[in-house]
Design a protein around this motif. Structure first.
Motif, PDB file in Angstrom:
ATOM      1  N   UNK A 106       0.818  -1.211   0.000  1.00  9.73           N
ATOM      2  CA  UNK A 106       0.000   0.000   0.000  1.00  9.73           C
ATOM      3  C   UNK A 106       0.849   1.258   0.000  1.00  9.73           C
ATOM      4  N   UNK A 107       2.021   1.200   0.643  1.00 10.58           N
ATOM      5  CA  UNK A 107       2.866   2.380   0.726  1.00 10.58           C
ATOM      6  C   UNK A 107       3.915   2.445  -0.379  1.00 10.58           C
ATOM      7  N   UNK A 108       3.811   1.561  -1.348  1.00 17.18           N
ATOM      8  CA  UNK A 108       4.729   1.625  -2.470  1.00 17.18           C
ATOM      9  C   UNK A 108       5.361   0.279  -2.774  1.00 17.18           C
ATOM     10  N   UNK A 109       6.053   0.217  -3.893  1.00 15.84           N
ATOM     11  CA  UNK A 109       6.711  -1.017  -4.336  1.00 15.84           C
ATOM     12  C   UNK A 109       8.050  -1.146  -3.611  1.00 15.84           C
ATOM     13  N   UNK A 110       8.305  -2.331  -3.083  1.00 19.38           N
ATOM     14  CA  UNK A 110       9.541  -2.539  -2.329  1.00 19.38           C
ATOM     15  C   UNK A 110       9.985  -3.984  -2.463  1.00 19.38           C
ATOM     16  N   UNK A 111      11.157  -4.280  -1.922  1.00 11.63           N
ATOM     17  CA  UNK A 111      11.613  -5.665  -1.873  1.00 11.63           C
ATOM     18  C   UNK A 111      11.403  -6.176  -0.451  1.00 11.63           C
ATOM     19  N   UNK A 112      11.025  -7.443  -0.345  1.00 13.52           N
ATOM     20  CA  UNK A 112      10.703  -7.992   0.962  1.00 13.52           C
ATOM     21  C   UNK A 112      10.912  -9.495   0.941  1.00 13.52           C
ATOM     22  N   UNK A 113      10.944 -10.084   2.140  1.00 11.97           N
ATOM     23  CA  UNK A 113      11.145 -11.523   2.279  1.00 11.97           C
ATOM     24  C   UNK A 113       9.847 -12.299   2.018  1.00 11.97           C
ATOM     25  N   UNK A 114       8.708 -11.622   2.150  1.00  8.14           N
ATOM     26  CA  UNK A 114       7.445 -12.335   2.053  1.00  8.14           C
ATOM     27  C   UNK A 114       6.524 -11.665   1.036  1.00  8.14           C
ATOM     28  N   UNK A 115       5.439 -12.356   0.683  1.00  9.96           N
ATOM     29  CA  UNK A 115       4.376 -11.855  -0.194  1.00  9.96           C
ATOM     30  C   UNK A 115       4.897 -11.264  -1.507  1.00  9.96           C
ATOM     31  N   UNK A 116       5.666 -12.021  -2.268  1.00  9.81           N
ATOM     32  CA  UNK A 116       6.133 -11.465  -3.540  1.00  9.81           C
ATOM     33  C   UNK A 116       4.986 -11.316  -4.527  1.00  9.81           C
ATOM     34  N   UNK A 117       5.073 -10.312  -5.338  1.00  7.55           N
ATOM     35  CA  UNK A 117       4.063 -10.075  -6.363  1.00  7.55           C
ATOM     36  C   UNK A 117       4.347 -10.976  -7.569  1.00  7.55           C
ATOM     37  N   UNK A 118       3.268 -11.525  -8.138  1.00 14.05           N
ATOM     38  CA  UNK A 118       3.370 -12.300  -9.374  1.00 14.05           C
ATOM     39  C   UNK A 118       2.969 -11.367 -10.516  1.00 14.05           C
ATOM     40  N   UNK A 119       3.924 -11.096 -11.408  1.00 15.15           N
ATOM     41  CA  UNK A 119       3.694 -10.142 -12.483  1.00 15.15           C
ATOM     42  C   UNK A 119       3.425 -10.857 -13.801  1.00 15.15           C
ATOM     43  N   UNK A 120       2.575 -10.228 -14.594  1.00 16.41           N
ATOM     44  CA  UNK A 120       2.447 -10.625 -15.995  1.00 16.41           C
ATOM     45  C   UNK A 120       3.278  -9.650 -16.817  1.00 16.41           C
ATOM     46  N   UNK A 121       4.138 -10.204 -17.650  1.00 15.95           N
ATOM     47  CA  UNK A 121       5.000  -9.379 -18.483  1.00 15.95           C
ATOM     48  C   UNK A 121       4.264  -9.071 -19.785  1.00 15.95           C
ATOM     49  N   UNK A 122       3.869  -7.809 -19.961  1.00 15.59           N
ATOM     50  CA  UNK A 122       3.141  -7.381 -21.156  1.00 15.59           C
ATOM     51  C   UNK A 122       4.124  -6.669 -22.082  1.00 15.59           C
ATOM     52  N   UNK A 123       4.403  -7.262 -23.226  1.00 15.50           N
ATOM     53  CA  UNK A 123       5.351  -6.683 -24.165  1.00 15.50           C
ATOM     54  C   UNK A 123       4.619  -5.701 -25.072  1.00 15.50           C
ATOM     55  N   UNK A 124       4.965  -4.441 -24.951  1.00 12.33           N
ATOM     56  CA  UNK A 124       4.355  -3.393 -25.776  1.00 12.33           C
ATOM     57  C   UNK A 124       5.012  -3.360 -27.152  1.00 12.33           C
ATOM     58  N   UNK A 125       6.339  -3.491 -27.172  1.00 13.93           N
ATOM     59  CA  UNK A 125       7.062  -3.531 -28.447  1.00 13.93           C
ATOM     60  C   UNK A 125       8.304  -4.403 -28.270  1.00 13.93           C
ATOM     61  N   UNK A 126       8.529  -5.288 -29.223  1.00 13.42           N
ATOM     62  CA  UNK A 126       9.736  -6.111 -29.208  1.00 13.42           C
ATOM     63  C   UNK A 126      10.908  -5.303 -29.741  1.00 13.42           C
TER      64      UNK A 126
END
Length: 946
Positions: free
Chosen positions: A534-554
């Motif tokens: 909630x307070x921003x994107x960070x690195x942490x030991x727990x609860x990693x985010x699962x991202x979808x990689x959306x390619x806008x242009x190769x």
């Protein structure tokens, strides 16, 4: 009565020689004050008016770590110029800027830790960028020139005091503080020591820095070679400065000593004069020295010897003679001359590897410049901050016009979509919107990594398109549209806050790890995953985010479009000096990163007129078969792009030469930790395969012919001459190289070995008559049987040409030399490390302070071969000095074992030796001796008697 001015103390008297002045000052210092001098940051002695002093100022290719300075090409690039006079001028410019910066900032030191003369034996070494060449003579020639420039030309005072790095046989970052380089005597003297020795003997070196590694089982910081070799090469006091943290490593990581008091005392007695440890706090080192004194491990005389050598450097720098110091008013900084020199050095460092008439480019060419480094001017760990910058794109814009140059970086443009459907968003930087560069291309200090005042990334419905660059081995960087790299600060938040990847621990690199239907994003620097909170994107030991990689242009699509519209494509590929190969990290392969290989293939498929420009700190293995042109340059400093454009356009004919062998693939490489260049057939000296490009290689836009080689032997010298003529249609530089080869050597000798070289500028049709005077000692090898240098009698070829493999003319001379004699084993015995050949063994320390022994690798089985051993009228007994447990087996020639010697009980430790004896059927005359070693033992020597 008028008060009399008290006379100056003798150490302030400029009429006295330095030695007497040092004696006087040393006599006035208390033991406590002298002990304080042993740390890198020596405190002031106010009662004597002696200022604080710091050893160490990085100045490898410009003043480093102290802010803006002129940035010259990397050291390996300076080596590629093969031009001592140019490098001397670079050293002079760096020393002038050091003095000028010192006048404004007392943190800038005058004891410069540069140059690095470690030989570039192995191209996967992470610090390849810091050395000059794989050849000791070329390395020494370039290093000597640089140190002369750093020192200055005053007969008494020095502008700066250069310290050579890193003593000794240091070529790996993998386990660099615990690995041992096994270096047999021939390699030690003919290869590793030679670069240091010839540079020290030239007279412009103030000292050396020992390396982190061990040599033959003994840490370099307690090396007897400091006393037995280094200090015998000159009558001048040499200052030995430890590498950072290395004194503590003697106990903490190497476990070579039980206590820090023992370790500190041993290093000091071995010759270390200044301890770089615990940052600016000298109390720990001082405490260890005091403890060593109390235990009787040190004497005050030991401390005096170290302080004397420090003071010698300080007097030479003019510290105690401000009125006489000719350099005290130096103001030369970022001058037009220094800028021009940076461009000249960058131009001369460019090596034309291949050219099928594509270069130089026509003036009206439409150029597509593509690749991850096409619009980059990369810095390395030992760079200063850029005042000016020039990328390949900027250089080509300047030379051909922006309307004729199209750019495609070739990286994928992506969005990172979270599991909630939002996208990563990069907030604007309030103090630097839209750009990561300041005026005149200087780095904007507001965008340095590590800032915590910028807002962290967030997740929003409308995300920020990121440039995803893959630097190989899964290591990625992510960059915002305004040029800012995503970075992680100490508080763990992810911000777009870096102009480039950098720092001791790089905080701008990530890995995408497949996870379910998406990816986790791992931050390399911390090892933690990215989390969206909630307070921003960070690195942490727990609860990693699962991202979808959306390619806008190769990236490949952008390259295809740009290449198809151009007359010629310039693909700029290579490395980032902070990623996948740098200090603390060796490379794993010679191959280009896969993404860059794909971009190269894409460009070539879209346009056959493709030039590959490799901008890198080290060689790559790239198949040039379907490329019409290929160039290499090290990261060229502030003028890199301008220099490259001028070479591509033909304003300058390239004449850089490769300072090391470029191998065709990883299969041609020895093990990174195998330092036996002779036995493992390493470098151009011994390599028997076909290189991708040989040592000394480099093409030109002109052509040159070589005349007949003449040679005359007289007065312990060989005088060699030959002519070189420019047969082309443009003025250009050529680098004629002179090699030798022993025709029928009795021991393994180099396939060819550089004796001399010269870089010359020739107009069309002009001829240069070149002459070289080569001492006979240059043809010598280290005779392990005699323990000294020896010139073997016989024929030696002299080879003149444009590279180590491109020989244009040759002749043969016959040298009288000194004939070999069999080893007198009855009188001298056999020191184990003085073998002629070996298999399955390594050299280790005989004791903690001196000597070598040999042991089987991993307690297995090994063999030592000693050729031509003379048993005289007869011998029937062998003795061996061994420690540990195991067996030594004696074999003569190819016969059966004559004796096997095994201690009844293993000795108590590696330095606890025992003498074993055995009789055998008497032998006489000359035989080859084989000593086979089995088990966990150390063999120091063998002896024979009747």
């Amino acid at each position: 009565m008028t008060a009399q001015t008290p006379p100056a103390l003798p150490f302030r008297d400029t009429d006295l020689p330095f030695a007497k002045r040092i004696d006087d000052l040393l006599s006035r210092l208390t033991l406590e004050e002298k002990t304080g001098f042993l740390h890198q940051f020596a405190p002031a002695v106010e009662r004597l008016g002696v200022a604080a002093f710091r050893t160490g100022q990085e100045a490898l290719h410009g003043v480093a770590w102290m802010g803006p300075a002129t940035v010259f090409p990397q050291a390996v690039g300076l080596g590629a110029t093969w031009n001592q006079e140019l490098v001397r001028r670079v050293g002079e410019a760096v020393s002038r800027e050091t003095r000028a910066m010192r006048a404004r900032d007392e943190r800038v030191g005058l004891n410069v830790w540069s140059p690095t003369v470690n030989l570039l034996r192995h191209p996967l070494w992470g610090r390849n960028e810091e050395g000059y060449s794989e050849d000791p003579r070329l390395t020494s020639a370039i290093a000597t020139a640089y140190t002369h420039g750093l020192r200055g030309d005053h007969p008494v005072y020095w502008r700066t005091a250069p310290v050579l790095k890193h003593w000794l046989a240091h070529n790996n970052e993998t386990d660099r503080d615990t690995s041992s380089s096994s270096v047999r005597p021939r390699v030690l003297h003919e290869y590793d020591l030679r670069a240091f020795r010839e540079t020290v003997e030239a007279g412009a070196v103030a000292g050396v820095m020992p390396a982190y590694n061990l040599v033959n089982g003994r840490p370099n910081h307690v090396s007897p070679y400091l006393r037995e070799q280094l200090r015998t090469w000159t009558e001048q006091d040499l200052l030995v400065c430890s590498d950072a943290g290395a004194p503590s490593n003697l106990v903490d990581s190497e476990h070579y000593f039980d206590t820090h008091e023992e370790a500190t005392a041993a290093a000091l007695r071995a010759g270390v004069d200044s301890f770089t440890d615990h940052g600016t706090d000298g109390s720990t080192i001082v405490g260890r020295v005091r403890g060593a004194l109390e235990r009787g491990l040190l004497t005050e005389a030991d401390i005096d010897a170290a302080v004397r050598r420090q003071l010698s450097v300080r007097f030479r720098l003019g510290e105690f003679d401000p009125g006489a110091d000719p350099y005290s008013g130096e103001q030369a900084f970022d001058t037009p001359e220094h800028r021009a020199l940076a461009r000249e050095a960058a131009e001369q460092a460019i090596v034309l590897l291949k050219n099928d008439a594509l270069l130089p480019l026509a003036p009206d060419s439409r150029v597509a410049v593509v690749g991850l480094l096409a619009d980059e001017c990369k810095l390395d760990w030992y760079s200063g901050s850029l005042i000016h910058r020039s990328t390949p794109l900027e250089g080509l814009h300047e030379r051909f016009g922006a309307d004729r140059v199209e750019f495609a970086e070739g990286v994928d443009r992506v969005l990172l979509k979270t599991s909630s459907g939002a996208f990563l968003h990069v907030p604007a930087a309030p103090d630097a919107p839209g750009t990561a560069r300041g005026a005149e291309g200087a780095l904007d200090p507001a965008l340095l990594a590590g800032r915590t005042d910028l807002p962290p990334l967030t997740a929003r419905a409308a995300g920020t398109e990121l440039a995803l660059a893959d630097w190989g081995e899964g290591v990625l960087t992510l960059r915002a549209p305004d040029g800012r790299y995503l970075s992680v600060a100490e508080d763990g938040y992810v911000r777009a806050s870096a102009d480039q990847p950098g720092g001791w621990i790089v905080q701008e690199t990530f890995r995408l790890e497949p996870h379910g239907d998406g990816h986790l994003l791992r931050h390399v620097g911390t090892g933690r995953h990215v989390q969206v909170a909630a307070d921003g994107v960070k690195v942490a030991e727990e609860d990693p985010e699962v991202f979808e990689l959306v390619v806008v242009e190769r990236g490949q699509d952008a390259v295809t479009r740009a290449a198809a519209r151009a007359d010629v494509v310039v693909v700029v590929a290579g490395n980032d000096p902070h990623i996948n190969g740098r200090e603390t990290e060796d490379r794993t392969t010679l191959r280009l990163p896969a993404q860059q290989e794909r971009l190269l293939r894409t460009a070539r498929a879209a346009n056959p007129n493709t030039v590959l420009v490799l901008v890198s700190a080290y060689p790559y293995a790239v198949d040039p078969a379907d490329l019409p042109a290929m160039l290499w340059t090290a990261h060229g400093g502030q003028a890199a792009g301008t220099a490259l454009a001028r070479v591509l356009a033909g304003d300058v004919s390239p004449a850089g030469r490769l300072p090391q062998t470029w191998y065709a693939d990883d299969a041609g490489l020895p093990d990174l930790l195998d330092y036996d260049v002779i036995g493992a057939r390493q470098t151009y000296l011994y390599f028997e395969g076909t290189p991708l490009f040989p040592f000394g290689h480099g093409r030109s836009y002109a052509s040159f012919s070589y005349g007949e080689v003449t040679a005359r032997v007289a007065d312990a010298r060989v005088r060699v001459g030959f002519a070189v003529t420019n047969t082309g249609d443009r003025t250009a530089d050529e680098v004629p190289q002179l090699y030798t080869r022993a025709v029928n050597p009795s021991v393994p000798r180099p396939r060819r070995e550089l004796l001399a070289h010269r870089r010359v500028t020739l107009a069309p049709g002009e001829t240069a008559e070149l002459s070289f005077v080569v001492p006979l000692s240059a043809f010598a090898f280290w005779d392990v049987a005699a323990g000294r240098w020896r010139v073997e009698p016989g024929a030696y070829e002299l080879l003149a040409g444009a590279s180590s493999e491109d020989v244009r003319a040759r002749t043969t001379v016959t040298l009288e030399g000194e004939p070999a004699v069999p080893r007198p084993v009855l009188e001298r015995g056999l020191d184990a490390a003085d073998f002629d050949e070996q298999s399955g063994t390594e050299i280790v320390d005989r004791t903690r302070t001196a000597g070598d022994a040999v042991t089987p690798v991993a307690d297995g089985e090994g063999e030592l071969l000693f050729r031509s051993c003379d048993f005289g009228a007869g011998a029937g007994e062998v003795t061996v000095e061994v420690s540990g447990g195991g067996t030594v087996e004696l074999v003569l020639d190819a016969g059966p074992p004559l004796a096997a010697l095994t201690p009844e009980v293993p000795t108590s430790g590696p330095y606890d030796y025992t003498t074993l004896r055995a009789s055998f059927a008497a032998v006489e005359g000359v035989h080859d001796v084989r000593l086979r070693l089995r088990g966990p033992l150390r063999l120091a020597r063998a002896g024979f008697s009747g």
